[in-house]
Design a protein around this motif. Sequence first.
Motif, PDB file in Angstrom:
ATOM      1  N   ALA A 148      11.474  79.217  21.871  1.00  0.00           N
ATOM      2  CA  ALA A 148      13.084  79.545  21.469  1.00  0.00           C
ATOM      3  C   ALA A 148      13.209  80.344  20.292  1.00  0.00           C
ATOM      4  O   ALA A 148      14.156  81.245  20.295  1.00  0.00           O
ATOM      5  N   THR A 149      12.719  80.227  19.353  1.00  0.00           N
ATOM      6  CA  THR A 149      13.042  80.884  18.039  1.00  0.00           C
ATOM      7  C   THR A 149      12.314  82.440  18.097  1.00  0.00           C
ATOM      8  O   THR A 149      13.047  83.393  17.540  1.00  0.00           O
ATOM      9  N   TYR A 150      11.133  82.366  18.422  1.00  0.00           N
ATOM     10  CA  TYR A 150      10.350  83.572  18.141  1.00  0.00           C
ATOM     11  C   TYR A 150      10.035  84.550  19.311  1.00  0.00           C
ATOM     12  O   TYR A 150       9.601  85.731  19.204  1.00  0.00           O
ATOM     13  N   ALA A 151      10.223  83.995  20.606  1.00  0.00           N
ATOM     14  CA  ALA A 151       9.473  84.731  21.756  1.00  0.00           C
ATOM     15  C   ALA A 151      10.474  84.867  22.659  1.00  0.00           C
ATOM     16  O   ALA A 151      10.304  85.809  23.723  1.00  0.00           O
ATOM     17  N   VAL A 152      11.698  84.186  22.629  1.00  0.00           N
ATOM     18  CA  VAL A 152      12.899  84.194  24.143  1.00  0.00           C
ATOM     19  C   VAL A 152      13.079  85.581  24.102  1.00  0.00           C
ATOM     20  O   VAL A 152      13.433  85.823  25.396  1.00  0.00           O
ATOM     21  N   GLN A 204      14.024  66.425  26.534  1.00  0.00           N
ATOM     22  CA  GLN A 204      15.072  67.043  25.747  1.00  0.00           C
ATOM     23  C   GLN A 204      14.597  68.611  25.503  1.00  0.00           C
ATOM     24  O   GLN A 204      15.263  69.570  25.267  1.00  0.00           O
ATOM     25  N   ALA A 205      13.272  68.802  25.309  1.00  0.00           N
ATOM     26  CA  ALA A 205      12.376  69.827  25.046  1.00  0.00           C
ATOM     27  C   ALA A 205      12.564  70.663  26.324  1.00  0.00           C
ATOM     28  O   ALA A 205      12.609  72.219  26.415  1.00  0.00           O
ATOM     29  N   VAL A 206      12.159  70.196  27.698  1.00  0.00           N
ATOM     30  CA  VAL A 206      12.472  70.669  28.915  1.00  0.00           C
ATOM     31  C   VAL A 206      13.728  71.187  29.013  1.00  0.00           C
ATOM     32  O   VAL A 206      13.820  72.571  29.471  1.00  0.00           O
ATOM     33  N   GLN A 207      14.838  70.575  28.835  1.00  0.00           N
ATOM     34  CA  GLN A 207      16.210  71.026  29.058  1.00  0.00           C
ATOM     35  C   GLN A 207      16.287  72.083  27.890  1.00  0.00           C
ATOM     36  O   GLN A 207      17.187  73.050  28.402  1.00  0.00           O
ATOM     37  N   MET A 208      16.034  72.029  26.728  1.00  0.00           N
ATOM     38  CA  MET A 208      16.144  73.303  25.646  1.00  0.00           C
ATOM     39  C   MET A 208      15.495  74.466  26.268  1.00  0.00           C
ATOM     40  O   MET A 208      16.133  75.400  26.405  1.00  0.00           O
ATOM     41  N   ALA A 209      14.237  74.572  26.954  1.00  0.00           N
ATOM     42  CA  ALA A 209      13.606  75.623  27.462  1.00  0.00           C
ATOM     43  C   ALA A 209      14.325  76.175  28.762  1.00  0.00           C
ATOM     44  O   ALA A 209      14.572  77.270  28.917  1.00  0.00           O
ATOM     45  N   TYR A 210      14.941  75.107  29.582  1.00  0.00           N
ATOM     46  CA  TYR A 210      15.426  75.464  30.732  1.00  0.00           C
ATOM     47  C   TYR A 210      16.972  76.148  30.523  1.00  0.00           C
ATOM     48  O   TYR A 210      17.209  77.302  30.792  1.00  0.00           O
ATOM     49  N   ASP A 211      17.587  75.826  29.507  1.00  0.00           N
ATOM     50  CA  ASP A 211      18.897  76.247  29.292  1.00  0.00           C
ATOM     51  C   ASP A 211      18.748  77.411  28.357  1.00  0.00           C
ATOM     52  O   ASP A 211      19.655  78.355  28.228  1.00  0.00           O
ATOM     53  N   GLY A 212      17.596  77.560  27.685  1.00  0.00           N
ATOM     54  CA  GLY A 212      17.195  78.747  27.060  1.00  0.00           C
ATOM     55  C   GLY A 212      16.830  80.043  27.573  1.00  0.00           C
ATOM     56  O   GLY A 212      16.747  81.036  26.953  1.00  0.00           O
ATOM     57  N   GLY A 213      16.514  79.840  28.840  1.00  0.00           N
ATOM     58  CA  GLY A 213      16.257  81.111  29.759  1.00  0.00           C
ATOM     59  C   GLY A 213      15.074  80.858  30.477  1.00  0.00           C
ATOM     60  O   GLY A 213      14.958  81.523  31.599  1.00  0.00           O
ATOM     61  N   LEU A 214      14.249  79.757  30.612  1.00  0.00           N
ATOM     62  CA  LEU A 214      13.117  79.281  31.549  1.00  0.00           C
ATOM     63  C   LEU A 214      13.709  78.666  32.493  1.00  0.00           C
ATOM     64  O   LEU A 214      13.328  77.423  32.850  1.00  0.00           O
ATOM     65  N   GLU A 274      13.868  84.356  38.956  1.00  0.00           N
ATOM     66  CA  GLU A 274      12.909  84.414  40.321  1.00  0.00           C
ATOM     67  C   GLU A 274      11.685  84.763  40.328  1.00  0.00           C
ATOM     68  O   GLU A 274      10.804  84.394  41.240  1.00  0.00           O
ATOM     69  N   GLU A 275      10.997  85.145  39.147  1.00  0.00           N
ATOM     70  CA  GLU A 275       9.706  85.516  38.926  1.00  0.00           C
ATOM     71  C   GLU A 275       9.039  84.937  37.768  1.00  0.00           C
ATOM     72  O   GLU A 275       8.070  85.150  37.366  1.00  0.00           O
ATOM     73  N   THR A 276       9.860  83.716  37.452  1.00  0.00           N
ATOM     74  CA  THR A 276       9.065  82.878  36.583  1.00  0.00           C
ATOM     75  C   THR A 276       8.880  81.509  36.587  1.00  0.00           C
ATOM     76  O   THR A 276       9.917  80.763  36.999  1.00  0.00           O
ATOM     77  N   MET A 277       7.701  80.908  36.329  1.00  0.00           N
ATOM     78  CA  MET A 277       7.279  79.611  36.414  1.00  0.00           C
ATOM     79  C   MET A 277       7.088  78.949  35.114  1.00  0.00           C
ATOM     80  O   MET A 277       6.119  79.648  34.650  1.00  0.00           O
ATOM     81  N   THR A 278       7.566  77.761  34.925  1.00  0.00           N
ATOM     82  CA  THR A 278       6.934  76.979  33.539  1.00  0.00           C
ATOM     83  C   THR A 278       6.325  76.089  33.964  1.00  0.00           C
ATOM     84  O   THR A 278       6.684  75.034  34.812  1.00  0.00           O
TER      85      THR A 278
END
Length: 325
Positions: free
Chosen positions: A146-150, A196-206, A158-162
Amino acid sequence: MAERSNFLRLVSWLLWFSASSIALASNVPSPISFNWDAIKYVYAFGDSYSFVQGTEGYANYSFIGDSFNLAFSPGQLLSDHIIPRNTSSDASNWLEYLTGCFGGLPSACSRQLWDFAFAGADISLALLPQHHNFSVQMVDQVKQWATYAVDVIPHPPEETMTAWWIGINDTGDTLQNASITDFPAFWETEMGAYFQAVQMAYDGGLSGPQLFINVPPEERSPGFVNDATWGPILKEHIDQYNTALTNHINSFAHTNPGSIVLTFDAHTWFNHVLDNADHYGFTNITGYCECTDPGYFWYNTGHPTDHTHRLLAGAIEQQLREASS
């Protein structure tokens, strides 16, 4: 034919398990649909079962960075090469087989693999100590992304799976932890940090499809299979952890009704293959061999071989194709 029959029965059960989670996410129309063939980017967070070695990573532990060097520039990330055959199997792992991204620049792969997993990771430093002082726990892997790669690497929904696969070290590291007196409560606390980490990634763009994988039966690994004292306790920890994980996956799906939530039951898959070893070409499932002998299920005391990873990727891919709309 027996091998195929057993495999298809297993896949049918796994598809039911996956579909039940997908249904939870479909209370309202989803803004995206899942099609495995449309996935061009796979992001991964987890531990040694999922890490790949990068030229900018900590040797034998990560694709990029460590706890002392979490930061990286866009140029470092984009020029970071996956080093072939450098995983916990000493060859390729399930993510490389699943994506076909075995080496070189992830951006050069037809299905790009962006792997932030760190070998030896637990969920959170606040809950369990690091394996090594340079280990990056899973919640910090997400913060690193989230800090360095987002804003550096693509993640169109539609093209990204986590992919999320964590908990193998957590369930083992708690075996002799005297500070934990209520394990079901502890797993709930872990799940709080996890999601909490999953939600952070989801809300942050994944916000594309999320794939969750549970903990396999590590009590059957060479390190525990003959341990009458700790093996049964490890099994109990894993069962409790997986139950808590399932509950929180369902909760995440309800909380995010537009999400696509996928699951793969690695616990059932590992048990099935170990119980039907001869059908899958395995001749030794209790010992290990740090070699290329395809007859061994285990590469060392706790990690599967390249052959096992190849089979695992095939099972996951078949499930993903069956789940595709």
